[in-house]
Motif scaffolding. Structure first.
Motif, PDB file in Angstrom:
ATOM      1  N   ALA A  21       0.893  -1.269   0.010  1.00  0.00           N
ATOM      2  CA  ALA A  21      -0.018   0.147  -0.061  1.00  0.00           C
ATOM      3  C   ALA A  21       0.783   1.305   0.050  1.00  0.00           C
ATOM      4  CB  ALA A  21      -1.010   0.055   1.104  1.00  0.00           C
ATOM      5  N   VAL A  22       0.721   2.166  -0.990  1.00  0.00           N
ATOM      6  CA  VAL A  22       1.268   3.376  -1.044  1.00  0.00           C
ATOM      7  C   VAL A  22       0.679   4.442  -0.451  1.00  0.00           C
ATOM      8  CG1 VAL A  22       2.509   4.992  -2.531  1.00  0.00           C
ATOM      9  CG2 VAL A  22       2.560   2.677  -3.075  1.00  0.00           C
ATOM     10  N   GLY A  23      -0.555   4.412  -0.554  1.00  0.00           N
ATOM     11  CA  GLY A  23      -1.501   5.648  -0.024  1.00  0.00           C
ATOM     12  C   GLY A  23      -3.056   5.044  -0.280  1.00  0.00           C
ATOM     13  N   ASP A  24      -3.913   5.964   0.057  1.00  0.00           N
ATOM     14  CA  ASP A  24      -5.392   5.753  -0.021  1.00  0.00           C
ATOM     15  C   ASP A  24      -5.573   5.538  -1.675  1.00  0.00           C
ATOM     16  OD1 ASP A  24      -7.970   4.893   0.572  1.00  0.00           O
ATOM     17  OD2 ASP A  24      -8.643   6.682  -0.163  1.00  0.00           O
ATOM     18  N   GLY A  25      -6.090   4.198  -2.148  1.00  0.00           N
ATOM     19  CA  GLY A  25      -6.231   3.822  -3.508  1.00  0.00           C
ATOM     20  C   GLY A  25      -4.973   3.978  -4.336  1.00  0.00           C
ATOM     21  N   THR A  26      -3.626   3.770  -3.942  1.00  0.00           N
ATOM     22  CA  THR A  26      -2.627   3.505  -4.560  1.00  0.00           C
ATOM     23  C   THR A  26      -1.964   2.364  -4.065  1.00  0.00           C
ATOM     24  OG1 THR A  26      -2.509   6.113  -4.693  1.00  0.00           O
ATOM     25  CG2 THR A  26      -0.691   4.800  -5.195  1.00  0.00           C
ATOM     26  N   CYS A  27      -1.191   1.628  -4.826  1.00  0.00           N
ATOM     27  CA  CYS A  27      -0.535   0.432  -4.535  1.00  0.00           C
ATOM     28  C   CYS A  27       0.735   0.258  -5.328  1.00  0.00           C
ATOM     29  CB  CYS A  27      -1.140  -0.860  -4.287  1.00  0.00           C
ATOM     30  SG  CYS A  27      -1.849  -1.156  -6.085  1.00  0.00           S
ATOM     31  N   SER A  28       1.671  -0.567  -4.890  1.00  0.00           N
ATOM     32  CA  SER A  28       2.842  -0.885  -5.996  1.00  0.00           C
ATOM     33  C   SER A  28       3.320  -2.111  -5.665  1.00  0.00           C
ATOM     34  CB  SER A  28       3.957   0.220  -5.571  1.00  0.00           C
ATOM     35  OG  SER A  28       4.429  -0.114  -4.201  1.00  0.00           O
ATOM     36  N   MET A  29       3.967  -2.611  -6.806  1.00  0.00           N
ATOM     37  CA  MET A  29       4.690  -4.085  -6.610  1.00  0.00           C
ATOM     38  C   MET A  29       5.541  -4.209  -7.473  1.00  0.00           C
ATOM     39  SD  MET A  29       2.136  -6.571  -8.868  1.00  0.00           S
ATOM     40  CE  MET A  29       1.513  -5.913 -10.633  1.00  0.00           C
ATOM     41  N   ARG A  30       6.635  -5.274  -7.637  1.00  0.00           N
ATOM     42  CA  ARG A  30       7.622  -5.320  -8.113  1.00  0.00           C
ATOM     43  C   ARG A  30       7.286  -6.380  -9.102  1.00  0.00           C
ATOM     44  NH1 ARG A  30      11.658  -2.598  -8.234  1.00  0.00           N
ATOM     45  NH2 ARG A  30      12.725  -1.518  -6.504  1.00  0.00           N
ATOM     46  N   SER A  31       7.563  -6.283 -10.589  1.00  0.00           N
ATOM     47  CA  SER A  31       6.971  -7.300 -11.462  1.00  0.00           C
ATOM     48  C   SER A  31       8.191  -7.384 -12.605  1.00  0.00           C
ATOM     49  CB  SER A  31       5.723  -6.802 -12.148  1.00  0.00           C
ATOM     50  OG  SER A  31       5.695  -7.966 -13.172  1.00  0.00           O
ATOM     51  N   ASP A  32       8.959  -8.450 -12.411  1.00  0.00           N
ATOM     52  CA  ASP A  32       9.959  -8.674 -13.408  1.00  0.00           C
ATOM     53  C   ASP A  32      11.076  -7.647 -13.223  1.00  0.00           C
ATOM     54  OD1 ASP A  32       8.853 -10.823 -14.944  1.00  0.00           O
ATOM     55  OD2 ASP A  32       7.769  -9.575 -16.393  1.00  0.00           O
ATOM     56  N   GLY A  33      11.330  -7.288 -11.742  1.00  0.00           N
ATOM     57  CA  GLY A  33      12.471  -6.506 -11.467  1.00  0.00           C
ATOM     58  C   GLY A  33      11.928  -4.922 -11.561  1.00  0.00           C
ATOM     59  N   GLU A  34      10.784  -4.616 -12.152  1.00  0.00           N
ATOM     60  CA  GLU A  34      10.372  -3.144 -12.254  1.00  0.00           C
ATOM     61  C   GLU A  34       9.375  -2.923 -11.290  1.00  0.00           C
ATOM     62  OE1 GLU A  34       8.162  -0.666 -15.876  1.00  0.00           O
ATOM     63  OE2 GLU A  34       8.601  -2.715 -16.092  1.00  0.00           O
ATOM     64  N   LEU A  35       9.447  -1.601 -10.441  1.00  0.00           N
ATOM     65  CA  LEU A  35       8.564  -1.246  -9.421  1.00  0.00           C
ATOM     66  C   LEU A  35       7.438  -0.440 -10.154  1.00  0.00           C
ATOM     67  CD1 LEU A  35       7.877  -0.625  -6.567  1.00  0.00           C
ATOM     68  CD2 LEU A  35       8.994   1.284  -7.102  1.00  0.00           C
ATOM     69  N   LEU A  36       6.240  -1.129 -10.032  1.00  0.00           N
ATOM     70  CA  LEU A  36       5.100  -0.683 -10.616  1.00  0.00           C
ATOM     71  C   LEU A  36       4.173   0.051  -9.716  1.00  0.00           C
ATOM     72  CD1 LEU A  36       4.242  -3.598 -13.125  1.00  0.00           C
ATOM     73  CD2 LEU A  36       5.346  -1.277 -13.807  1.00  0.00           C
ATOM     74  N   GLU A  37       3.483   0.966 -10.020  1.00  0.00           N
ATOM     75  CA  GLU A  37       2.354   1.529  -9.079  1.00  0.00           C
ATOM     76  C   GLU A  37       1.136   1.880 -10.114  1.00  0.00           C
ATOM     77  OE1 GLU A  37       3.411   5.469  -7.501  1.00  0.00           O
ATOM     78  OE2 GLU A  37       4.997   4.744  -6.232  1.00  0.00           O
ATOM     79  N   ALA A  38       0.223   1.730  -9.174  1.00  0.00           N
ATOM     80  CA  ALA A  38      -1.315   1.703  -9.401  1.00  0.00           C
ATOM     81  C   ALA A  38      -2.086   2.598  -8.808  1.00  0.00           C
ATOM     82  CB  ALA A  38      -1.901   0.121  -9.493  1.00  0.00           C
ATOM     83  N   ILE A  39      -3.419   3.221  -9.459  1.00  0.00           N
ATOM     84  CA  ILE A  39      -4.223   4.086  -8.772  1.00  0.00           C
ATOM     85  C   ILE A  39      -5.530   3.174  -9.116  1.00  0.00           C
ATOM     86  CG2 ILE A  39      -5.433   6.261  -8.840  1.00  0.00           C
ATOM     87  CD1 ILE A  39      -2.794   7.450 -10.005  1.00  0.00           C
ATOM     88  N   LEU A  40      -6.371   3.009  -7.815  1.00  0.00           N
ATOM     89  CA  LEU A  40      -7.723   2.557  -8.113  1.00  0.00           C
ATOM     90  C   LEU A  40      -8.449   3.528  -8.251  1.00  0.00           C
ATOM     91  CD1 LEU A  40      -9.274  -0.397  -7.437  1.00  0.00           C
ATOM     92  CD2 LEU A  40      -9.585   0.627  -5.191  1.00  0.00           C
ATOM     93  N   SER A  41      -9.395   3.310  -9.286  1.00  0.00           N
ATOM     94  CA  SER A  41     -10.525   4.312  -9.895  1.00  0.00           C
ATOM     95  C   SER A  41     -11.818   3.558  -9.928  1.00  0.00           C
ATOM     96  CB  SER A  41     -10.072   5.255 -10.842  1.00  0.00           C
ATOM     97  OG  SER A  41      -9.777   4.300 -12.060  1.00  0.00           O
ATOM     98  N   SER A  42     -12.655   4.439 -10.685  1.00  0.00           N
ATOM     99  CA  SER A  42     -14.033   3.818 -11.283  1.00  0.00           C
ATOM    100  C   SER A  42     -14.588   3.181  -9.971  1.00  0.00           C
ATOM    101  CB  SER A  42     -13.858   3.144 -12.314  1.00  0.00           C
ATOM    102  OG  SER A  42     -13.430   3.818 -13.389  1.00  0.00           O
TER     103      SER A  42
ATOM    104  N   GLY B 209     -13.364   1.760  -7.436  1.00  0.00           N
ATOM    105  CA  GLY B 209     -12.596   0.473  -7.116  1.00  0.00           C
ATOM    106  C   GLY B 209     -12.785  -0.536  -7.875  1.00  0.00           C
ATOM    107  N   GLN B 210     -13.087  -0.210  -9.349  1.00  0.00           N
ATOM    108  CA  GLN B 210     -13.479  -1.348 -10.489  1.00  0.00           C
ATOM    109  C   GLN B 210     -12.242  -1.169 -11.313  1.00  0.00           C
ATOM    110  OE1 GLN B 210     -15.977  -3.691  -9.815  1.00  0.00           O
ATOM    111  NE2 GLN B 210     -15.985  -2.529  -7.927  1.00  0.00           N
ATOM    112  N   LYS B 211     -11.229  -0.245 -11.186  1.00  0.00           N
ATOM    113  CA  LYS B 211     -10.377  -0.298 -12.201  1.00  0.00           C
ATOM    114  C   LYS B 211      -8.927   0.246 -11.542  1.00  0.00           C
ATOM    115  CE  LYS B 211     -11.219   1.525 -16.208  1.00  0.00           C
ATOM    116  NZ  LYS B 211     -11.529   2.474 -17.495  1.00  0.00           N
ATOM    117  N   LEU B 212      -7.782  -0.740 -11.903  1.00  0.00           N
ATOM    118  CA  LEU B 212      -6.628  -0.483 -11.520  1.00  0.00           C
ATOM    119  C   LEU B 212      -5.618  -0.043 -12.643  1.00  0.00           C
ATOM    120  CD1 LEU B 212      -5.483  -3.225  -9.154  1.00  0.00           C
ATOM    121  CD2 LEU B 212      -5.454  -1.149  -8.677  1.00  0.00           C
ATOM    122  N   THR B 213      -5.034   1.433 -12.819  1.00  0.00           N
ATOM    123  CA  THR B 213      -4.326   1.772 -13.861  1.00  0.00           C
ATOM    124  C   THR B 213      -3.077   1.983 -13.319  1.00  0.00           C
ATOM    125  OG1 THR B 213      -6.193   3.211 -14.381  1.00  0.00           O
ATOM    126  CG2 THR B 213      -4.103   3.731 -15.267  1.00  0.00           C
ATOM    127  N   TRP B 214      -1.989   0.988 -14.061  1.00  0.00           N
ATOM    128  CA  TRP B 214      -0.602   0.874 -13.633  1.00  0.00           C
ATOM    129  C   TRP B 214       0.130   1.859 -14.290  1.00  0.00           C
ATOM    130  CZ3 TRP B 214       0.636  -2.204  -9.764  1.00  0.00           C
ATOM    131  CH2 TRP B 214      -0.483  -3.119  -9.472  1.00  0.00           C
TER     132      TRP B 214
END
Length: 122
Positions: free
Chosen positions: A83-104, A106-111
């Motif tokens: 968890a990064v903040g409210d409605g925001t998260c991050s993860m590592r995928s294939d060594g790359e740090l990705l962040e996502a914002i939850l919108s719509s 709570g129905q959509k994650l935009t990376w």
């Protein structure tokens, strides 16, 4: 001490407008009720949205399933969400740090890499 001590303790512990009115009235029953009442959530304090569920690509294909902090990919090893903040998260995928914002609602994650996931409607 007895009832007077209990009323004093309740007065000290209670907060908010109901508690202030109770203290002003000095009615021990009102003071006790105010202390027993649950505190209301502070306005403007965000509630963390759950990301649990199956997430699909924009074409409707299963991308991943999220349970808690675990991301189980349709293909490949699992990842961990942070968890990064409210409605925001991050993860590592294939060594790359990705962040996502939850919108719509709570129905959509935009990376950050441009991917968009939509929550599967059950």
């Amino acid at each position: 001490a007895g009832a007077a001590g209990a009323a004093a303790a309740a007065t000290a512990a209670a907060t908010g407008p109901v508690a202030e009115a109770a203290r002003a009235s000095a009615d021990p029953a009102l003071v006790a009720r105010a202390a027993a009442a649950p505190a209301a959530a502070a306005p403007g304090v965000p509630v963390k949205a759950s990301l649990d569920g199956r997430w699909l690509s924009e074409t409707g294909e299963l991308v991943a399933t999220i349970r808690g902090k675990s991301v189980t990919w349709a293909e490949g090893p699992p990842s961990q969400l942070q968890a990064v903040g409210d409605g925001t998260c991050s993860m590592r995928s294939d060594g790359e740090l990705l962040e996502a914002i939850l919108s719509s609602g709570g129905q959509k994650l935009t990376w950050s890499d441009g991917d968009v996931w939509e929550r599967e409607v059950v």
